[in-house]
Scaffold this motif. Structure first.
Motif, PDB file in Angstrom:
ATOM      1  N   LEU A  27       0.824  -1.204   0.000  1.00 35.93           N
ATOM      2  CA  LEU A  27       0.000   0.000   0.000  1.00 35.93           C
ATOM      3  C   LEU A  27       0.862   1.258   0.000  1.00 35.93           C
ATOM      4  CD1 LEU A  27      -2.914  -1.000   2.407  1.00 35.93           C
ATOM      5  CD2 LEU A  27      -2.978  -0.709  -0.084  1.00 35.93           C
ATOM      6  N   MET A  28       2.012   1.216   0.657  1.00 35.49           N
ATOM      7  CA  MET A  28       2.919   2.358   0.600  1.00 35.49           C
ATOM      8  C   MET A  28       3.403   2.583  -0.832  1.00 35.49           C
ATOM      9  SD  MET A  28       3.381   4.037   3.388  1.00 35.49           S
ATOM     10  CE  MET A  28       3.104   3.895   5.158  1.00 35.49           C
ATOM     11  N   ILE A  29       3.733   1.500  -1.527  1.00 33.63           N
ATOM     12  CA  ILE A  29       4.152   1.614  -2.925  1.00 33.63           C
ATOM     13  C   ILE A  29       3.022   2.218  -3.759  1.00 33.63           C
ATOM     14  CG2 ILE A  29       4.813   0.318  -4.983  1.00 33.63           C
ATOM     15  CD1 ILE A  29       6.209  -1.678  -3.082  1.00 33.63           C
ATOM     16  N   ALA A  30       1.807   1.717  -3.554  1.00 29.66           N
ATOM     17  CA  ALA A  30       0.656   2.235  -4.296  1.00 29.66           C
ATOM     18  C   ALA A  30       0.432   3.711  -3.996  1.00 29.66           C
ATOM     19  CB  ALA A  30      -0.594   1.423  -3.958  1.00 29.66           C
ATOM     20  N   SER A  31       0.601   4.090  -2.727  1.00 29.63           N
ATOM     21  CA  SER A  31       0.397   5.498  -2.357  1.00 29.63           C
ATOM     22  C   SER A  31       1.385   6.403  -3.081  1.00 29.63           C
ATOM     23  CB  SER A  31       0.521   5.670  -0.840  1.00 29.63           C
ATOM     24  OG  SER A  31       1.879   5.632  -0.410  1.00 29.63           O
ATOM     25  N   GLN A  32       2.623   5.972  -3.188  1.00 30.28           N
ATOM     26  CA  GLN A  32       3.626   6.821  -3.825  1.00 30.28           C
ATOM     27  C   GLN A  32       3.458   6.879  -5.341  1.00 30.28           C
ATOM     28  OE1 GLN A  32       5.594   8.885  -1.816  1.00 30.28           O
ATOM     29  NE2 GLN A  32       3.945   7.986  -0.595  1.00 30.28           N
TER      30      GLN A  32
END
Length: 281
Positions: free
Chosen positions: A262-267
């Protein structure tokens, strides 16, 4: 006009149910009612979604056409009668000692911008959890030596100094970047920022994958505006690498990997918003 201790400013837009929960939390504050006021600013909610509550001597509702949360906060501050302003959002529920914590902070640093702590009230929602983890990482990054940034959903500061600085920049139309800009201007004016760990709000912002990505897309648009205002150099690659792996430090088991994803998706969403806003300029 009676001068109060605090004016609490809450912008709201189309979140009647969340605001209702927040109002219940305000009723439980341990500060005397005659010494503070609540100003809710409805930022143009469509019919059927506008806030409805009983107005009292210390509780008021102001309505305006949609102009964004920065303008809504400024509108509330215009009418404030308190020596100090305390800002939070319509999906945040302050702990009972919230105003007492601010008061103790101002006794030590009466001219400072104070920032509290935000706890995720929806730990079973992975998207809400990831959003709060990202904020926690940003606090660690920017505030590890001395405070440089606090999110606008849990801050307090002297009314006079807020007005002297011109309030939030209304050129930020979304809930993205306006608090970062305000903290930068506050610091540039030679004023102090201080963390008050006991000033706690519980953040109840239910997110789906779609709304999570939309939220971070808007963050990217706000970041583009912020960088254009001050010609700021982007953060180094280590900032993003450490951000992506931050969940590994705060989660257990397989939840770690879900939150990393989810952190990857957020960025990716932030980058998309940043690029879209940059191309508009």
């Amino acid at each position: 006009m009676t001068l109060l201790d605090f004016s609490v400013i809450v912008p709201t837009y189309r979140r009647r149910d969340r605001l209702h929960a927040a109002l219940g939390a305000f009723d439980r504050l341990d500060w005397p009612n005659e010494r503070w006021e609540l100003i809710v600013v409805d930022d143009g909610s469509p019919p059927g979604t506008e806030p409805v509550f009983e107005q009292r001597p210390n509780r008021r509702l102001i309505r305006q056409e949609w102009r964004g949360p920065a303008a809504a906060r400024n509108r509330g501050a215009e009418d404030a009668r308190g020596r100090f302003l305390a800002f939070t959002d319509d999906d945040c529920e302050p702990e009972p000692g919230w105003l007492s914590a601010w008061a103790e902070g101002f006794e030590r640093t009466p001219s400072a911008l104070l920032g509290g702590r935000t706890h995720n009230a929806l730990p079973d929602n992975p998207y809400s959890t990831a959003s709060e983890q990202l904020l926690g990482y940003i606090y660690l990054y920017y505030n590890h030596q001395r405070p440089l940034f606090f999110a606008s959903n849990n801050i307090a500061l002297p009314t006079k100094e807020f007005r002297a600085l011109g309030g939030f920049d209304t050129r930020f139309p979304r809930a993205a970047g306006e608090d970062r800009d305000f903290c930068r201007r506050w610091k540039s004016a030679g004023r102090e920022l201080c963390e008050i760990p006991n000033a706690v709000v519980r953040h109840s912002h239910p997110l789906t994958l779609r709304t999570f990505l939309r939220q971070h897309y808007n963050y990217g648009r706000g970041a583009a505006l912020f960088h254009q205002r001050i010609a700021k150099v982007p953060e180094p690659p280590s900032f993003y690498m450490n951000l992506l792996w931050h969940p590994m430090q705060v989660e257990d088991g397989m939840r770690r990997w879900r939150q990393v994803c989810l952190m990857i998706a957020s960025q990716l969403a932030v980058a998309s918003g940043f690029l879209a806003e940059a191309l508009r300029r």
